[in-house]
Design a protein around this motif. Structure first.
Motif, PDB file in Angstrom:
ATOM      1  N   ALA A   1     104.704  22.068  21.542  1.00 34.81           N
ATOM      2  CA  ALA A   1     104.437  23.521  21.454  1.00 34.81           C
ATOM      3  C   ALA A   1     104.851  23.856  19.721  1.00 34.81           C
ATOM      4  CB  ALA A   1     105.345  24.264  22.301  1.00 34.81           C
ATOM      5  N   ASP A   2     105.910  23.373  19.505  1.00 34.03           N
ATOM      6  CA  ASP A   2     106.057  23.649  18.130  1.00 34.03           C
ATOM      7  C   ASP A   2     104.987  23.030  17.124  1.00 34.03           C
ATOM      8  OD1 ASP A   2     108.234  24.842  18.556  1.00 34.03           O
ATOM      9  OD2 ASP A   2     109.656  23.067  18.189  1.00 34.03           O
ATOM     10  N   ILE A   3     104.690  21.854  17.267  1.00 30.40           N
ATOM     11  CA  ILE A   3     103.637  21.116  16.361  1.00 30.40           C
ATOM     12  C   ILE A   3     102.269  21.796  16.440  1.00 30.40           C
ATOM     13  CG2 ILE A   3     102.922  19.467  18.013  1.00 30.40           C
ATOM     14  CD1 ILE A   3     103.331  18.762  14.054  1.00 30.40           C
TER      15      ILE A   3
ATOM     16  N   GLY B   1      88.331   1.034  14.187  1.00 31.85           N
ATOM     17  CA  GLY B   1      88.442   0.786  12.723  1.00 31.85           C
ATOM     18  C   GLY B   1      87.414   1.343  11.995  1.00 31.85           C
ATOM     19  N   THR B   2      87.207   2.681  12.206  1.00 27.28           N
ATOM     20  CA  THR B   2      86.073   3.603  11.560  1.00 27.28           C
ATOM     21  C   THR B   2      86.617   4.574  10.594  1.00 27.28           C
ATOM     22  OG1 THR B   2      86.088   5.172  13.401  1.00 27.28           O
ATOM     23  CG2 THR B   2      84.503   3.303  13.705  1.00 27.28           C
ATOM     24  N   ALA B   3      87.898   4.668  10.798  1.00 26.74           N
ATOM     25  CA  ALA B   3      88.778   5.811  10.003  1.00 26.74           C
ATOM     26  C   ALA B   3      89.951   5.568   9.737  1.00 26.74           C
ATOM     27  CB  ALA B   3      88.555   7.286  10.449  1.00 26.74           C
ATOM     28  N   ARG B   4      90.642   6.041   8.444  1.00 29.28           N
ATOM     29  CA  ARG B   4      91.928   5.701   8.160  1.00 29.28           C
ATOM     30  C   ARG B   4      92.626   6.950   8.083  1.00 29.28           C
ATOM     31  NH1 ARG B   4      90.622   3.441   1.921  1.00 29.28           N
ATOM     32  NH2 ARG B   4      88.680   4.060   1.951  1.00 29.28           N
ATOM     33  N   TYR B   5      93.963   7.050   8.090  1.00 26.75           N
ATOM     34  CA  TYR B   5      94.574   8.217   8.206  1.00 26.75           C
ATOM     35  C   TYR B   5      95.925   8.088   7.556  1.00 26.75           C
ATOM     36  CZ  TYR B   5      91.820   9.234  12.506  1.00 26.75           C
ATOM     37  OH  TYR B   5      90.830   9.510  13.211  1.00 26.75           O
ATOM     38  N   ILE B   6      96.373   9.297   6.807  1.00 26.25           N
ATOM     39  CA  ILE B   6      97.835   9.200   6.375  1.00 26.25           C
ATOM     40  C   ILE B   6      98.227  10.420   7.536  1.00 26.25           C
ATOM     41  CG2 ILE B   6      99.456  10.091   4.767  1.00 26.25           C
ATOM     42  CD1 ILE B   6      97.427   9.454   2.555  1.00 26.25           C
ATOM     43  N   LEU B   7      99.589   9.716   8.153  1.00 22.97           N
ATOM     44  CA  LEU B   7     100.118  10.409   9.049  1.00 22.97           C
ATOM     45  C   LEU B   7     101.177  10.928   8.689  1.00 22.97           C
ATOM     46  CD1 LEU B   7      98.849   8.355  11.999  1.00 22.97           C
ATOM     47  CD2 LEU B   7      97.792  10.410  11.222  1.00 22.97           C
ATOM     48  N   ASP B   8     101.930  12.144   9.299  1.00 27.38           N
ATOM     49  CA  ASP B   8     103.174  12.528   9.115  1.00 27.38           C
ATOM     50  C   ASP B   8     104.319  11.894   9.920  1.00 27.38           C
ATOM     51  OD1 ASP B   8     105.160  14.182   7.719  1.00 27.38           O
ATOM     52  OD2 ASP B   8     104.653  16.095   8.720  1.00 27.38           O
ATOM     53  N   LYS B   9     105.399  12.461   9.916  1.00 26.97           N
ATOM     54  CA  LYS B   9     106.595  11.874  10.788  1.00 26.97           C
ATOM     55  C   LYS B   9     106.127  12.029  12.125  1.00 26.97           C
ATOM     56  CE  LYS B   9     110.080  12.741   7.070  1.00 26.97           C
ATOM     57  NZ  LYS B   9     111.076  13.466   6.569  1.00 26.97           N
ATOM     58  N   ALA B  10     106.616  11.441  12.975  1.00 32.48           N
ATOM     59  CA  ALA B  10     106.497  11.701  14.409  1.00 32.48           C
ATOM     60  C   ALA B  10     106.889  13.131  14.832  1.00 32.48           C
ATOM     61  CB  ALA B  10     106.937  10.735  15.316  1.00 32.48           C
ATOM     62  N   ALA B  11     106.207  13.982  15.549  1.00 36.34           N
ATOM     63  CA  ALA B  11     106.316  15.036  15.765  1.00 36.34           C
ATOM     64  C   ALA B  11     106.836  14.903  17.524  1.00 36.34           C
ATOM     65  CB  ALA B  11     105.105  15.865  15.748  1.00 36.34           C
ATOM     66  N   VAL B  12     106.255  13.982  18.143  1.00 35.46           N
ATOM     67  CA  VAL B  12     106.427  14.118  19.605  1.00 35.46           C
ATOM     68  C   VAL B  12     106.294  12.409  19.943  1.00 35.46           C
ATOM     69  CG1 VAL B  12     106.044  14.650  21.943  1.00 35.46           C
ATOM     70  CG2 VAL B  12     105.302  16.118  20.249  1.00 35.46           C
ATOM     71  N   GLN B  13     107.531  11.877  20.739  1.00 38.77           N
ATOM     72  CA  GLN B  13     107.289  10.624  20.971  1.00 38.77           C
ATOM     73  C   GLN B  13     106.770  10.523  22.360  1.00 38.77           C
ATOM     74  OE1 GLN B  13     109.498   7.993  19.235  1.00 38.77           O
ATOM     75  NE2 GLN B  13     110.438   9.053  17.843  1.00 38.77           N
TER      76      GLN B  13
END
Lengths: 353, 608
Positions: free
Chosen positions: B334-336, B289-301
């Motif tokens: 590797a890609d990401i 609970g210390t930070a917030r993020y905007i995150l991209d689509k999942a790169a690796v599951q």
């Protein structure tokens, strides 16, 4: 009949349980065969817990009918539910529903029958849940039997332990048979009941064995009676005790069964107490007519007791000869034989019975 | 054995001991005002969920993983705002109990094993932007705890970061991000060694830069985060309030920007347990609970992770987490990593999202092509193991399936309680009647003993309910009622023994009572031991309500022994002194007519 009752009351009773063991073995074998047949033919009626499904309970409002309830629920879940009266409630059993469906059904019945939605109880059971309960029950059973074998072997001896376990298996099989033939539902609560029966079934047997151990402890020095006869005396001796302990154990269970059936309808109380009730009745029979006879059968194979039996037989034969001679000699009844011989004749008579 | 003199002088003392015991328990109950035991949900109404762990090899899960699962589930349940919920281990299962019904939604979240997803960080900000006094908002650096405004705890961290580079006012809200960045170390190729210190400081710097500025597009490092520009004055202006100020928002769904501004990551419910769609960008909070993020689509599951282990670096001895990927995952990873490593912070961070929150968002220092990565930083054994498990299993260290979900309405609960109590009363009544009819005078002693057992049982239940969190449920009640039988059995064994001794004829009642006791005692103990073994086996091997039933049975077996030893026996000794019993009064249950003649069989026994 008052005679029998007062004799029972005084504990003055003399039934040849052990001598009739072939009869009991036959009866038990027959009952077990019928039970196994029942399980094979009918199978056990498994509760919703074993197949997975949902159960909803809600108050029976005046004017609501089984048909109405079934219709209301069917409209939402798409198949015919089982609707039962359970005490003051309706109990609706459906196939397994997910959370959304459950709340939909709750809303629908709440609206239709004027109960508050939060007063609609629900139970959703995964399909594997019952299997797991059963699996655990089997493990529990195995561990229990092992623990009891060990304990009784230490506290008494292995023959008693074996006899007790045989009686226990006997009880379980017959109880299962009763369930198969009557079609009573088997739920996890029933399994729990089964497991509890084990404890009770043994309780009686332990009381009887304790007495046998005591009575036969100082047997053998004299050739007055065989192990069989001594065991039978011990059994007669503890008969009242066994009947009383069984009765006091069954009475509260009967109370739960009564309340569970009349007041609550289906449910844990009923399932549990029914299994206990059936099991205890069978258990009372088996501790008298199965456990002890088996113990005696096992014991009579021991050289020590076989030798004793021979000695007793020889003594009795000679006593009988003497008695016959006495009769021939002066034509008097055997009653004329006095003292401890009197006892011997009583025993011989009983043995013939 | 004991000489009759002393054994006869003892009963009063023994009874007093029992009385003292009862009074002590009674006083405890009275002082704690715990007259009514707490009821389980099947009697009080509520929802009970039983979760069964599913292991791949079918073996029983380890206790540690169960404990951890319990803690995570508890955190999730609390996160949904449900109060009074109880999460507990029951043998191998986990049982969640929530008072009240209609919680099915919340329950769904609780037991799902969230899948790990690796997402590139697009934007990042401290948890909360509200104007704050430095000391009050400064976070205590305890990760995972619900953020609180505890001034005393806050002072320390507010002082500590001031020593750090560029850490002045702006560190306050960002301090959390920094704290999380410290536990969020940098992945690096497994082969590499000795860059640990660099990685740590890199992570630190990265986080700070991430929170503060984005490649210097606009605004100084201190200008954006948490309104650090004017630390003394409560900064409420829009610019300072905007967590996205100074960040590159290109390529981000505008709706997410709004959501990002609004989200409160210090709230108790910050999205734990949310199922994120891997094909969408998301807004998420950090685990603590210390930070917030905007995150991209999942790169690796997370399913592409083949393994994760915690261990120590052979050269430095530092705790690290080693992650390896399956073939597809390895190329994705590797890609990401290749793509983002050269990007400015925070876009060079790869967030691991689990259970709706970011557990770790390490800076990618270089492309990692080998399908194996090493995460290092300020781990200790516990945190490293936990992270490894999270990477391996998802949030819960085990997979669970819902064995059963049971929700009982308050009226049904009341019905069941009433049913249980009525059957208890009825059972007690019939046993009392039977005892009195059959044993008459002796029956009175039996009934008194039953009454005593009832009192002791009630007090015990009340005491453990208040002090040990025991909740009385229907199986308990059934167990207690059934146990009336066991308790009565013990008296019967004893009474019959006494009668046997008298029938044998050569004993006075006083001595008969003593001799009978010695013999009956053994029988009672053996029989009770059998019941107790049954109870213990049931308790440890049972599922669901069975354990409760077994507990009740075991408890009453113990109480039975206590009552028979401390109550029935001394009472018999005292009764034996009374003329009523000693002379075999007609109603005493020991009268001559009652005993009958001694039968030939018994004569034999005596002679034998």
């Amino acid at each position: 009949m008052p005679g029998v009752i007062s004799r029972l009351y005084r504990g003055d009773i003399d039934i040849d349980f052990v001598g009739k063991r072939r009869l009991w073995y036959g009866l038990s074998a027959f009952l077990m065969a019928v039970s196994i047949l029942g399980v094979l033919i009918h199978g056990l009626t498994l509760g919703v817990e074993f197949q997975g499904g949902s159960v909803l309970d809600f108050a029976r409002t005046p004017g609501s009918s089984v048909e109405q309830v079934r219709e209301t629920v069917r409209d939402i879940v798409g198949h015919d539910p089982i609707v039962q009266e359970a005490g003051r409630n309706w109990r609706v059993t459906t196939q397994s529903l997910d959370g959304d469906e459950v709340s939909k059904v709750q809303t629908a019945v709440a609206e239709r029958f004027g109960v508050r939605q939060e007063q609609v109880s629900s139970q959703v059971i995964g399909a594997t849940w019952g299997g797991e309960v059963a699996h655990k029950a089997w493990i529990g059973l195995a561990v229990f039997m092992l623990a009891i074998m060990l304990y009784l072997s230490v506290a008494f001896e292995w023959r008693m332990a074996l006899a007790a376990i045989v009686a226990l298996v006997h009880d379980l099989v017959i109880t299962a048979g009763v369930y198969a033939w009557t079609g009573f539902e088997v739920t996890p609560a029933t399994m729990l009941g089964f497991l509890t029966i084990l404890g009770y079934s043994l309780y009686d047997a332990v009381v009887v064995f304790d007495m046998i151990k005591e009575v036969t402890g100082n047997l053998g020095a004299s050739a007055k009676m065989t192990y069989t006869q001594a065991a039978n005396d011990a059994l007669s001796h503890t008969l009242i005790r066994s009947l009383n302990t069984s009765l006091t154990a069954i009475l509260p269970v009967a109370a739960i069964l009564f309340v569970g059936t009349t007041l609550l309808g289906a449910g844990t109380l009923k399932d549990l107490s029914l299994a206990l009730f059936v099991g205890m009745v069978v258990g009372t029979y088996s501790s008298l007519c199965v456990a002890t006879p088996i113990l005696v059968t096992l014991k009579e194979r021991e050289p020590k007791w076989r030798a004793l039996a021979k000695r007793v037989a020889a003594k009795q034969a000679s006593a009988a000869k003497a008695a016959a001679a006495a009769v021939r000699d002066d034509g008097a009844a055997p009653a004329a034989v006095a003292g401890s011989r009197n006892v011997t004749i009583t025993d011989a008579k009983r043995r013939k019975r | 054995m004991a000489p009759p003199k002393s054994s006869q002088s003892r009963p009063g003392r023994t009874l007093l001991t029992l009385l003292a015991l009862i009074l002590a328990m009674g006083a405890t109950v009275a002082l704690q005002k715990a007259f009514v035991p707490k009821f389980g949900l099947d009697l009080a109404g509520g929802t009970t969920v039983t979760l069964t762990p599913v292991t791949l090899d079918g073996k029983a899960p380890s206790q540690e993983s169960l404990d951890r699962a319990v803690n995570i589930i508890r955190a999730r349940v609390n996160g949904t705002g449900i109060s009074d919920a109880e999460v507990a281990k029951a043998n191998e299962n986990i049982v969640i109990q929530i008072p009240g019904v209609g919680q099915s939604e919340a329950l769904k979240l609780v037991s799902t094993t969230a899948e790990l997803r690796m997402r590139q960080v697009l934007a990042m900000a401290p948890a909360k932007m509200e104007p704050q006094q430095l000391p009050t908002e400064a976070p205590a650096p305890d990760p995972g705890m619900s953020p609180s405004t505890m001034p005393s705890a806050a002072r320390k961290p507010s002082g500590a970061p001031s020593g750090g580079p560029g850490a002045t006012a702006s560190t306050t809200p960002a301090g959390r991000a920094l704290a999380s960045a410290l536990t969020a170390p940098t992945p690096s190729p497994a082969a590499r060694t000795g860059h640990r210190a660099g990685a740590r400081s890199g992570a630190k710097g990265g986080a700070k830069r991430g929170a503060g500025s984005d490649s210097g597009s606009e605004g100084g490092p201190a200008a954006d985060a948490g309104g650090g520009a004017t630390p003394s004055a409560p900064p409420s202006p829009e610019s300072a309030d905007d967590p996205l100020a100074g960040q590159d928002t290109s390529g981000i769904d505008p709706a997410l920007l709004t959501e990002f501004r609004k989200i409160d990551c210090t709230a108790k419910n910050r999205g734990q347990g949310a199922q994120d769609d891997p094909d969408k960008q998301i807004v998420a909070c950090s685990d603590d609970g210390t930070a917030r993020y905007i995150l991209d689509k999942a790169a690796v599951q997370g399913t592409e992770i083949s393994g994760a282990t915690a261990g120590t670096d052979p050269t430095t001895g530092e705790w690290i987490v080693q992650v390896s990927f399956k073939s597809k995952g390895a190329s994705q990873f590797a890609d990401i990593t290749r793509r983002i490593t050269s990007l400015p912070a925070p876009r060079n961070q790869l967030a691991n999202v689990l259970d709706g929150v970011v557990v770790v968002a390490p800076t990618i220092e270089e492309a990692i092509p080998g399908g194996s990565a090493r995460i290092s930083g300020s781990f200790n054994q516990v945190t490293a193991t936990e992270l490894a498990d999270q990477l391996k299993y998802g949030a819960l260290p085990l997979k669970f399936k819902q064995g059963s979900v049971e929700s009982v309405s308050s009226t049904l609960g009341q019905d069941q309680l009433r049913g249980g109590l009525i059957s208890g009363a009825l059972g007690l009544l019939v046993v009392v009647i039977y005892l009195l009819l059959y044993y008459r005078g002796l029956g009175v002693i039996g009934v008194a003993s039953l009454g005593c057992a009832t009192i002791v049982t009630y007090l015990t239940v009340a005491v453990i309910s208040y002090n040990a969190g025991f909740r009385l449920s229907l199986p308990h009640i059934v167990g207690l009622v059934v146990s009336i039988g066991i308790t009565a059995d013990s008296f019967i064994v004893y009474f019959e023994r006494v009668r046997d001794e008298i029938k044998e004829g050569h004993r006075t009642l006083r001595s008969a009572v003593e001799v009978a006791w010695r013999r009956a005692r053994r029988t009672i103990l053996v029989a009770d031991a059998v019941m107790f073994i049954a109870a213990v086996v049931l308790y440890f091997l049972a599922v669901g309500g069975v354990a409760g039933f077994a507990f009740a049975m075991g408890l009453t077996t113990l109480i039975d022994i206590v009552v028979v030893f401390l109550f029935t026996k001394p009472l018999m000794t005292i009764a034996a002194r009374l003329r009523f019993f000693a002379k075999g009064h007609k109603l005493s249950g020991l009268d001559a007519e009652r005993m009958g003649r001694t039968s030939p069989a018994e004569q034999t026994l005596q002679e034998a």
